[in-house]
Design a protein around this motif. Structure first.
Motif, PDB file in Angstrom:
ATOM      1  N   HIS A 125      11.045  -3.159  -1.512  1.00 18.85           N
ATOM      2  CA  HIS A 125      11.283  -3.912  -2.746  1.00 18.85           C
ATOM      3  C   HIS A 125      10.668  -5.307  -2.715  1.00 18.85           C
ATOM      4  O   HIS A 125      10.074  -5.746  -3.706  1.00 18.85           O
ATOM      5  CB  HIS A 125      12.779  -3.992  -3.053  1.00 18.85           C
ATOM      6  N   ALA A 126      10.785  -6.013  -1.617  1.00 17.66           N
ATOM      7  CA  ALA A 126      10.212  -7.365  -1.531  1.00 17.66           C
ATOM      8  C   ALA A 126       8.691  -7.320  -1.689  1.00 17.66           C
ATOM      9  O   ALA A 126       8.108  -8.165  -2.387  1.00 17.66           O
ATOM     10  CB  ALA A 126      10.601  -8.035  -0.222  1.00 17.66           C
ATOM     11  N   ALA A 127       8.039  -6.339  -1.073  1.00 18.49           N
ATOM     12  CA  ALA A 127       6.586  -6.210  -1.189  1.00 18.49           C
ATOM     13  C   ALA A 127       6.178  -5.874  -2.619  1.00 18.49           C
ATOM     14  O   ALA A 127       5.168  -6.377  -3.119  1.00 18.49           O
ATOM     15  CB  ALA A 127       6.069  -5.143  -0.224  1.00 18.49           C
ATOM     16  N   VAL A 128       6.965  -5.050  -3.298  1.00 18.37           N
ATOM     17  CA  VAL A 128       6.673  -4.711  -4.695  1.00 18.37           C
ATOM     18  C   VAL A 128       6.787  -5.956  -5.570  1.00 18.37           C
ATOM     19  O   VAL A 128       5.916  -6.222  -6.402  1.00 18.37           O
ATOM     20  CB  VAL A 128       7.605  -3.594  -5.207  1.00 18.37           C
ATOM     21  N   ARG A 129       7.832  -6.734  -5.377  1.00 18.46           N
ATOM     22  CA  ARG A 129       7.986  -7.974  -6.158  1.00 18.46           C
ATOM     23  C   ARG A 129       6.827  -8.930  -5.889  1.00 18.46           C
ATOM     24  O   ARG A 129       6.339  -9.608  -6.800  1.00 18.46           O
ATOM     25  CB  ARG A 129       9.320  -8.629  -5.831  1.00 18.46           C
ATOM     26  N   ASP A 130       6.375  -8.989  -4.648  1.00 22.95           N
ATOM     27  CA  ASP A 130       5.229  -9.820  -4.300  1.00 22.95           C
ATOM     28  C   ASP A 130       3.973  -9.313  -5.008  1.00 22.95           C
ATOM     29  O   ASP A 130       3.176 -10.104  -5.520  1.00 22.95           O
ATOM     30  CB  ASP A 130       5.042  -9.822  -2.783  1.00 22.95           C
ATOM     31  N   PRO A 189       0.794  -1.236   0.000  1.00 21.52           N
ATOM     32  CA  PRO A 189       0.000   0.000   0.000  1.00 21.52           C
ATOM     33  C   PRO A 189       0.821   1.280   0.000  1.00 21.52           C
ATOM     34  O   PRO A 189       0.296   2.338  -0.340  1.00 21.52           O
ATOM     35  CB  PRO A 189      -0.845  -0.124   1.272  1.00 21.52           C
ATOM     36  N   GLU A 190       2.090   1.197   0.356  1.00 21.19           N
ATOM     37  CA  GLU A 190       2.947   2.376   0.326  1.00 21.19           C
ATOM     38  C   GLU A 190       3.324   2.755  -1.108  1.00 21.19           C
ATOM     39  O   GLU A 190       3.729   3.874  -1.376  1.00 21.19           O
ATOM     40  CB  GLU A 190       4.239   2.136   1.115  1.00 21.19           C
ATOM     41  N   VAL A 191       3.189   1.782  -2.019  1.00 20.32           N
ATOM     42  CA  VAL A 191       3.611   1.975  -3.410  1.00 20.32           C
ATOM     43  C   VAL A 191       2.421   2.056  -4.360  1.00 20.32           C
ATOM     44  O   VAL A 191       2.449   2.795  -5.329  1.00 20.32           O
ATOM     45  CB  VAL A 191       4.573   0.839  -3.836  1.00 20.32           C
ATOM     46  N   PHE A 192       1.358   1.301  -4.077  1.00 20.15           N
ATOM     47  CA  PHE A 192       0.206   1.220  -4.974  1.00 20.15           C
ATOM     48  C   PHE A 192      -1.077   1.618  -4.265  1.00 20.15           C
ATOM     49  O   PHE A 192      -1.262   1.335  -3.090  1.00 20.15           O
ATOM     50  CB  PHE A 192       0.036  -0.214  -5.500  1.00 20.15           C
ATOM     51  N   ASP A 207       4.470   5.532  -5.723  1.00 21.48           N
ATOM     52  CA  ASP A 207       5.917   5.709  -5.583  1.00 21.48           C
ATOM     53  C   ASP A 207       6.636   4.928  -6.676  1.00 21.48           C
ATOM     54  O   ASP A 207       6.758   3.711  -6.588  1.00 21.48           O
ATOM     55  CB  ASP A 207       6.388   5.257  -4.207  1.00 21.48           C
ATOM     56  N   GLU A 208       7.073   5.629  -7.697  1.00 18.67           N
ATOM     57  CA  GLU A 208       7.745   5.003  -8.841  1.00 18.67           C
ATOM     58  C   GLU A 208       9.108   4.419  -8.456  1.00 18.67           C
ATOM     59  O   GLU A 208       9.580   3.471  -9.069  1.00 18.67           O
ATOM     60  CB  GLU A 208       7.932   6.050  -9.940  1.00 18.67           C
ATOM     61  N   ARG A 209       9.734   4.988  -7.452  1.00 15.85           N
ATOM     62  CA  ARG A 209      11.059   4.530  -6.994  1.00 15.85           C
ATOM     63  C   ARG A 209      11.008   4.258  -5.488  1.00 15.85           C
ATOM     64  O   ARG A 209      11.489   5.061  -4.685  1.00 15.85           O
ATOM     65  CB  ARG A 209      12.119   5.570  -7.322  1.00 15.85           C
ATOM     66  N   PRO A 210      10.399   3.133  -5.120  1.00 10.65           N
ATOM     67  CA  PRO A 210      10.244   2.842  -3.690  1.00 10.65           C
ATOM     68  C   PRO A 210      11.588   2.573  -3.007  1.00 10.65           C
ATOM     69  O   PRO A 210      12.540   2.115  -3.648  1.00 10.65           O
ATOM     70  CB  PRO A 210       9.372   1.585  -3.682  1.00 10.65           C
ATOM     71  N   PRO A 211      11.661   2.857  -1.715  1.00 10.62           N
ATOM     72  CA  PRO A 211      12.895   2.603  -0.974  1.00 10.62           C
ATOM     73  C   PRO A 211      13.162   1.098  -0.845  1.00 10.62           C
ATOM     74  O   PRO A 211      12.226   0.294  -0.957  1.00 10.62           O
ATOM     75  CB  PRO A 211      12.631   3.246   0.388  1.00 10.62           C
TER      76      PRO A 211
END
Length: 66
Positions: free
Chosen positions: A45-50, A21-24, A37-41
């Motif tokens: 990264h693991a949550a984005v890949r998930d 939810p921090e990214v999408f 957030d196009e460039r998440p900290p």
């Protein structure tokens, strides 16, 4: 990491927003993905890949370098 989404192909399942939810997020009107957030900290990264793995429409792309 740089994240891209194809809002035109999004089906509004919301798995990305639930997973990272921090990214999408989701558009209130159409229900499609909103990239917060196009460039998440690195700690996200693991949550984005998930989220990429869980997206039923495969509309999220991750560029590890960039």
């Amino acid at each position: 990491m740089r994240v891209e989404v194809d809002t035109g192909m999004c089906i509004g399942a919301g798995m990305c927003a639930l997973t990272a939810p921090e990214v999408f997020g989701q558009d209130d009107v159409e229900g499609v993905v909103v990239l917060a957030d196009e460039r998440p900290p690195p700690h996200l990264h693991a949550a984005v890949r998930d989220a990429v793995d869980r997206c039923p429409a495969a509309v999220i792309r991750v560029h590890e370098r960039g």
